[in-house]
Every structure is written in C-alpha cells, then in structure tokens.
Design a protein around this motif. Sequence first.
Motif, PDB file in Angstrom:
ATOM      1  N   VAL B  20      55.739   5.010  68.650  1.00  0.00           N
ATOM      2  CA  VAL B  20      56.116   5.083  70.060  1.00  0.00           C
ATOM      3  C   VAL B  20      54.881   5.198  70.950  1.00  0.00           C
ATOM      4  O   VAL B  20      54.741   4.479  71.943  1.00  0.00           O
ATOM      5  CB  VAL B  20      57.088   6.266  70.295  1.00  0.00           C
ATOM      6  CG1 VAL B  20      57.240   6.553  71.782  1.00  0.00           C
ATOM      7  CG2 VAL B  20      58.436   5.958  69.676  1.00  0.00           C
ATOM      8  N   ILE B  21      53.958   6.105  70.564  1.00  0.00           N
ATOM      9  CA  ILE B  21      52.793   6.328  71.424  1.00  0.00           C
ATOM     10  C   ILE B  21      51.829   5.151  71.364  1.00  0.00           C
ATOM     11  O   ILE B  21      51.485   4.556  72.375  1.00  0.00           O
ATOM     12  CB  ILE B  21      52.043   7.614  70.999  1.00  0.00           C
ATOM     13  CG1 ILE B  21      52.881   8.841  71.300  1.00  0.00           C
ATOM     14  CG2 ILE B  21      50.693   7.702  71.707  1.00  0.00           C
ATOM     15  CD1 ILE B  21      52.909   9.220  72.752  1.00  0.00           C
ATOM     16  N   ILE B  26      50.969   2.469  74.521  1.00  0.00           N
ATOM     17  CA  ILE B  26      49.624   2.023  74.879  1.00  0.00           C
ATOM     18  C   ILE B  26      49.544   0.504  74.899  1.00  0.00           C
ATOM     19  O   ILE B  26      48.991  -0.086  75.813  1.00  0.00           O
ATOM     20  CB  ILE B  26      48.575   2.600  73.891  1.00  0.00           C
ATOM     21  CG1 ILE B  26      48.571   4.122  73.959  1.00  0.00           C
ATOM     22  CG2 ILE B  26      47.190   2.075  74.235  1.00  0.00           C
ATOM     23  CD1 ILE B  26      47.551   4.777  73.086  1.00  0.00           C
ATOM     24  N   LEU B  27      50.146  -0.140  73.875  1.00  0.00           N
ATOM     25  CA  LEU B  27      49.955  -1.587  73.727  1.00  0.00           C
ATOM     26  C   LEU B  27      50.427  -2.400  74.928  1.00  0.00           C
ATOM     27  O   LEU B  27      49.651  -3.169  75.476  1.00  0.00           O
ATOM     28  CB  LEU B  27      50.633  -2.051  72.437  1.00  0.00           C
ATOM     29  CG  LEU B  27      50.094  -3.350  71.855  1.00  0.00           C
ATOM     30  CD1 LEU B  27      50.190  -3.310  70.347  1.00  0.00           C
ATOM     31  CD2 LEU B  27      50.824  -4.548  72.364  1.00  0.00           C
ATOM     32  N   PHE B 250      48.510 -12.273  70.584  1.00  0.00           N
ATOM     33  CA  PHE B 250      48.121 -11.465  71.720  1.00  0.00           C
ATOM     34  C   PHE B 250      48.291  -9.972  71.381  1.00  0.00           C
ATOM     35  O   PHE B 250      47.377  -9.175  71.518  1.00  0.00           O
ATOM     36  CB  PHE B 250      49.070 -11.862  72.849  1.00  0.00           C
ATOM     37  CG  PHE B 250      48.542 -11.634  74.214  1.00  0.00           C
ATOM     38  CD1 PHE B 250      47.504 -12.405  74.686  1.00  0.00           C
ATOM     39  CD2 PHE B 250      49.119 -10.683  75.037  1.00  0.00           C
ATOM     40  CE1 PHE B 250      47.034 -12.206  75.965  1.00  0.00           C
ATOM     41  CE2 PHE B 250      48.649 -10.490  76.311  1.00  0.00           C
ATOM     42  CZ  PHE B 250      47.605 -11.254  76.780  1.00  0.00           C
ATOM     43  N   MET B 251      49.480  -9.640  70.861  1.00  0.00           N
ATOM     44  CA  MET B 251      49.765  -8.245  70.503  1.00  0.00           C
ATOM     45  C   MET B 251      48.886  -7.804  69.345  1.00  0.00           C
ATOM     46  O   MET B 251      48.425  -6.669  69.293  1.00  0.00           O
ATOM     47  CB  MET B 251      51.233  -8.097  70.115  1.00  0.00           C
ATOM     48  CG  MET B 251      52.146  -8.141  71.301  1.00  0.00           C
ATOM     49  SD  MET B 251      53.782  -7.573  70.879  1.00  0.00           S
ATOM     50  CE  MET B 251      54.390  -8.905  69.890  1.00  0.00           C
ATOM     51  N   GLY B 252      48.670  -8.731  68.404  1.00  0.00           N
ATOM     52  CA  GLY B 252      47.830  -8.409  67.251  1.00  0.00           C
ATOM     53  C   GLY B 252      46.435  -8.016  67.694  1.00  0.00           C
ATOM     54  O   GLY B 252      45.869  -7.025  67.212  1.00  0.00           O
ATOM     55  N   GLU B 253      45.888  -8.771  68.648  1.00  0.00           N
ATOM     56  CA  GLU B 253      44.548  -8.458  69.131  1.00  0.00           C
ATOM     57  C   GLU B 253      44.519  -7.056  69.736  1.00  0.00           C
ATOM     58  O   GLU B 253      43.609  -6.270  69.473  1.00  0.00           O
ATOM     59  CB  GLU B 253      44.117  -9.491  70.169  1.00  0.00           C
ATOM     60  CG  GLU B 253      42.704  -9.245  70.670  1.00  0.00           C
ATOM     61  CD  GLU B 253      42.271 -10.218  71.749  1.00  0.00           C
ATOM     62  OE1 GLU B 253      42.660 -11.393  71.671  1.00  0.00           O
ATOM     63  OE2 GLU B 253      41.545  -9.785  72.657  1.00  0.00           O
ATOM     64  N   TYR B 254      45.550  -6.737  70.524  1.00  0.00           N
ATOM     65  CA  TYR B 254      45.566  -5.415  71.164  1.00  0.00           C
ATOM     66  C   TYR B 254      45.810  -4.309  70.150  1.00  0.00           C
ATOM     67  O   TYR B 254      45.215  -3.223  70.254  1.00  0.00           O
ATOM     68  CB  TYR B 254      46.607  -5.377  72.281  1.00  0.00           C
ATOM     69  CG  TYR B 254      46.126  -6.080  73.522  1.00  0.00           C
ATOM     70  CD1 TYR B 254      44.926  -5.707  74.117  1.00  0.00           C
ATOM     71  CD2 TYR B 254      46.825  -7.129  74.079  1.00  0.00           C
ATOM     72  CE1 TYR B 254      44.459  -6.354  75.229  1.00  0.00           C
ATOM     73  CE2 TYR B 254      46.364  -7.789  75.194  1.00  0.00           C
ATOM     74  CZ  TYR B 254      45.178  -7.390  75.765  1.00  0.00           C
ATOM     75  OH  TYR B 254      44.711  -8.041  76.867  1.00  0.00           O
ATOM     76  N   ALA B 255      46.667  -4.571  69.156  1.00  0.00           N
ATOM     77  CA  ALA B 255      46.907  -3.551  68.138  1.00  0.00           C
ATOM     78  C   ALA B 255      45.611  -3.260  67.378  1.00  0.00           C
ATOM     79  O   ALA B 255      45.269  -2.100  67.102  1.00  0.00           O
ATOM     80  CB  ALA B 255      47.988  -4.015  67.168  1.00  0.00           C
ATOM     81  N   ASN B 256      44.845  -4.330  67.067  1.00  0.00           N
ATOM     82  CA  ASN B 256      43.569  -4.130  66.383  1.00  0.00           C
ATOM     83  C   ASN B 256      42.596  -3.366  67.262  1.00  0.00           C
ATOM     84  O   ASN B 256      41.808  -2.554  66.775  1.00  0.00           O
ATOM     85  CB  ASN B 256      42.952  -5.474  66.009  1.00  0.00           C
ATOM     86  CG  ASN B 256      43.708  -6.135  64.894  1.00  0.00           C
ATOM     87  OD1 ASN B 256      44.376  -5.456  64.119  1.00  0.00           O
ATOM     88  ND2 ASN B 256      43.631  -7.445  64.820  1.00  0.00           N
ATOM     89  N   PHE B 293      44.212  11.104  71.700  1.00  0.00           N
ATOM     90  CA  PHE B 293      44.587   9.888  72.420  1.00  0.00           C
ATOM     91  C   PHE B 293      43.699   9.672  73.643  1.00  0.00           C
ATOM     92  O   PHE B 293      43.428   8.530  74.012  1.00  0.00           O
ATOM     93  CB  PHE B 293      46.074   9.887  72.757  1.00  0.00           C
ATOM     94  CG  PHE B 293      46.907   9.462  71.587  1.00  0.00           C
ATOM     95  CD1 PHE B 293      46.912   8.130  71.193  1.00  0.00           C
ATOM     96  CD2 PHE B 293      47.616  10.377  70.837  1.00  0.00           C
ATOM     97  CE1 PHE B 293      47.641   7.720  70.082  1.00  0.00           C
ATOM     98  CE2 PHE B 293      48.351   9.982  69.732  1.00  0.00           C
ATOM     99  CZ  PHE B 293      48.360   8.647  69.351  1.00  0.00           C
ATOM    100  N   ALA B 294      43.205  10.765  74.240  1.00  0.00           N
ATOM    101  CA  ALA B 294      42.274  10.604  75.367  1.00  0.00           C
ATOM    102  C   ALA B 294      41.006   9.912  74.894  1.00  0.00           C
ATOM    103  O   ALA B 294      40.499   8.981  75.537  1.00  0.00           O
ATOM    104  CB  ALA B 294      41.945  11.965  75.967  1.00  0.00           C
ATOM    105  N   LYS B 295      40.485  10.334  73.741  1.00  0.00           N
ATOM    106  CA  LYS B 295      39.271   9.699  73.207  1.00  0.00           C
ATOM    107  C   LYS B 295      39.529   8.230  72.879  1.00  0.00           C
ATOM    108  O   LYS B 295      38.706   7.354  73.170  1.00  0.00           O
ATOM    109  CB  LYS B 295      38.823  10.428  71.938  1.00  0.00           C
ATOM    110  CG  LYS B 295      38.162  11.766  72.206  1.00  0.00           C
ATOM    111  CD  LYS B 295      37.812  12.429  70.901  1.00  0.00           C
ATOM    112  CE  LYS B 295      37.251  13.811  71.155  1.00  0.00           C
ATOM    113  NZ  LYS B 295      37.049  14.541  69.901  1.00  0.00           N
TER     114      LYS B 295
END
Lengths: 184, 344
Positions: B20-21, B26-27, B250-256, B293-295
């Motif tokens: 979820v987070i 975030i994604l 697109f999502m894969g790039e952001y997940a990585n 998560f802040a870091k």
Amino acid sequence: MEPGLFFFWLFSAVVVVGAVGVVVMRQPIHSALFLLLSFLGVACLYVQARAELVAAVQVLVYAGGVMVLFLYTIMLVNVKRQRTERYLHRQAVPALGFGFLFLLVVGGVVVNEARALAGKAPAADPAALATTVIGSETVLGNTQAVGWVLYRDYLLPFEIASLFLLVAMIGAVVLGKRTMERFD
Amino acid sequence: MSDATFALVATGAKILFVWVIALATILPNLVWAERRVAGMIQDRPGPNRVGPFGFFQIIADGTKFFMKESVTPLYVDKLLYNLAPWITLMPGLVTFAVIPFGATLPVTIGGVTREVPLVIADVNIGILYIFAFTGLGIYGIVLAGWSANNKYSLMGGLRASAQIISYELAMGFAAAGVFLAAGTLRLSGVVEWQQQHVWNVVPQFVGFLVFLIAAFAETNRLPFDLAEAEEELAGGFHAEYSSFKFGMFFMGEYANLIAASALLATLYFGGWSLPGVAFTGVWGALASVAVFFAKTIGFIFLFLWVRWTFPRFRYDQLMDLGWKFLLPLSFFHLIAVAAFVAAK
C-alpha cells in the motif's frame, strides 16, 4: 507425496524440460531462454537443499550474468531461425544408440547408489551444514560456512583456480585486441 | 492466537503495508511528482490544472494508459512480447521483501506481547537476493527489445544488456564494502551496525558514490537512459509498446527507482535508524517507519533532480565511466575497507 518430494520432482522436471528445450528449439533466443529456465530450476533445487548462498550465486552469475551475455551475443550477431536444415542426418541412429548406452551406464550407477543408500540416515544434516564453528563462537548461515571452507580449508586450490581464470581472461583480451587491430 | 498463526498474519500485514505504501501510494504520486519537479527545475509550472497543484493529473494519466488502443505489431514474438513488461516490473516489487522498513513493533493480542521485526523476510543472503532479482529484471528490457522485431528496439535491448552487466560489478563491489564492515549479508544487520556505529556514508563515501552512480545506470534513468534514448532510438526497447503494456514499463521503472532509493537509504544512510534515537514501543516503531520512508523519498527526489538537470551520456562515455573509472575505484575501495576491517 510429501511436499518436499513433490517440489523436488517439480524443479527437476523444470531442469529437464529446460535442457531439452535448449536443443529442440529452432530459434537461438528461445534456446537461450530454455537454458535460463534450466539454471533457475537448478537454483530452486539448491534452495531446497538449504544451500541458499549457492542458489543466489547461481542466479546471480549464470542467470544474471552469463545468460545476459549469451543473449547479447545472439542478438548482436543476429543469429537467424533455423528453417529447413535438419539437425540430425545420418548420425540419428548411432546417436540414439550411444545415448541409450550412456543412459544405461549412468542410470545403473545412480540406481545402485540409491539402493545402497536406501534406509540409511543422510550423510549430513542440512541444518548442521549451515552452522560453522569459528574459534570459540558458532556462526549460523550458509555464507559463513562457504567462506570459511573456501578461504581456509581449500585456500590453495581456490587461489590456483582464480589464477587460471585470470590467465584465461588476459588471453581473451589479447585475442580480442589482435583481431581489432587487424580490422582497423 | 498461536505463534504460527500470528507469524502468518503478521507477514501478510507487512506485505500489505509495503504494497500500500510503497507501490500504491508512492508509485502513482511519483508520476505527478516527476512532472512537477521537472517544471520546478526548468522554471515552468508543470501540470497544474487537474485538481489542487495538478494532483489528480495521475488519474488522467492512468486513464489514458488504459483507454488507448493496444497495438501489437506484426511479426513480433507474441509470447516474449507480452511477457517482457511483467519481467521488468518484478525486481522493483520483490526487492522490498528483504529491506527492513522499521524497528521492531511490539504487538499485544489477548495479553500476549510479541515483537514483530518490520521486515517481510529477513533472509540470510539479503543483498545477494536483491542482486539476483535485479539481474533477472534486465531480461524484461532485453526481451522487449528483441521480440518487437524493430531495429531501434533491438538497439535499445543491446545497450541495456551491456550497460547493466557493466555497472552491476561496480555496484556489487561497492555494496560488498558495507557488508564487510557490518560482518553480515543481512540487511537488518547492516542497519543495526549503523545504529551502533555510524552511517556508512561517512566512512564509505567512495563506495556510496559508486553505488549511487551505478544505481542510476541500473534503473535506466537519465543520465544513463541509453536503452530508450528517445532522440536517437525513438524510445528504444519500448518503441513498439503501447497502452497498458507501455504503462507497465513505466511503472516498472518507477518501482525500480523506489527500490533503489530504499536500498540506498538502508545501506548508506542508516535505514530506519537515526543517530542517538532509540525507537522503542509502538510509537517508536511507527516513527522509525516514517524515518525510513522520509529517507527513501529524499533519494527519490535526488533521482528526479538529476534526471532533469544532466544531459545524457554518450555510449562510449558510459562504458568508459563504468569499466575504467567506477570498477577500479570500487575495487580499491573494497580493498581499503577490507584492510581497515582486518586491522581493527
């Protein structure tokens, strides 16, 4: 069937299907991918044998490194799909005969060995293999166990092997460079 | 509730939480953030029409991905063409399984208090697991490039495979320094070590730099996005993808990207810990999750910042940087760390 045995057969089947796929496929990229499948199956078997480190290295080196280079090479030289040529010409019959002989010999050894081992306790407890005693402290884990054996008990063979690899690498660089100069 | 049931429920809850987070919050917001940050850096507004600060732009973007026609070109290798986007998505998703995202959380059910370590699976071989799966993720790009039957795609796939092989080594050597210092491959052990001593970025700054640069290359982000390079290769490996399948790349790039940021925070910036702060109790554990998560978000911002600031490398520059600079540097760094650990 107990779950462990079921997964053993499942992963073994993956390994064998992968291996057969490598020689049967006509498209080189597909062959390479079946080899990858086989490697992953072997990694799963390692995990089942509680050799997590070896499994991770198997995926890292073979699946992540070697196979990517294979794919790279196949794509770079653009190997085409085999269309009409037959793989086996006159070798087909002798190949089958010798293959069968080989299977008989290897199978015989394996069956004999399995019969001798049946009913006996396993030679080593997997849990014990993952524990190492270093000095006075006991360290848990595969990585420590492998490191300890590799860099202490078998240090000399390990170093000799790495020297060989270094020589092979330098040889490859020299060979590659020479052809480059000739084409320049 | 028995221990076994509790462990099962706790693991499920942790997976759900990370999902979820990290992935559902975030994604999608990253897509919006990227465009806003781009606007900020290039001194233009960015998307600001849909909702407050253009925040609902992500809904419009997402709908667009679903509604567009999905075109499959002729003569593609159907199976691999459809499989490739999924493979790209995988490493970013599985990496989170071994990254500790908080201190231990005490949970009291029916008068029994149990300590729940906030990591989904604290495996022995932590970092090797991550490297193994990142190594497999490259197949998504390579197969997408090959299966689409297009020379630009093929070039993108070739570039990606050579690039990732080159930078993986430097990245591995840099990370090895961290584990040498901590004396374990377990990521929770690394965080613990940093909590007791000092954040790794201080003694291993060289390793951090190498790892950071290699992380940009591994996630295919600018200045190392030669696999897509829209000016030269018209999108490279995903040139022939459209609609939802393109959206998956697109999502894969952001997940990585999120995974790489979380890893950077864990290895070099103390993970969920802060120097001089003991995170105990329920509130402490929750605070540590917030710190983690802040870091991570800080590093994500760094990735966006770099993308919109630097121009792309040329391919020979990329190879030179990887093999002639980063690899030797990471190697000497590893030797230095080993000497230091041995001397201690």
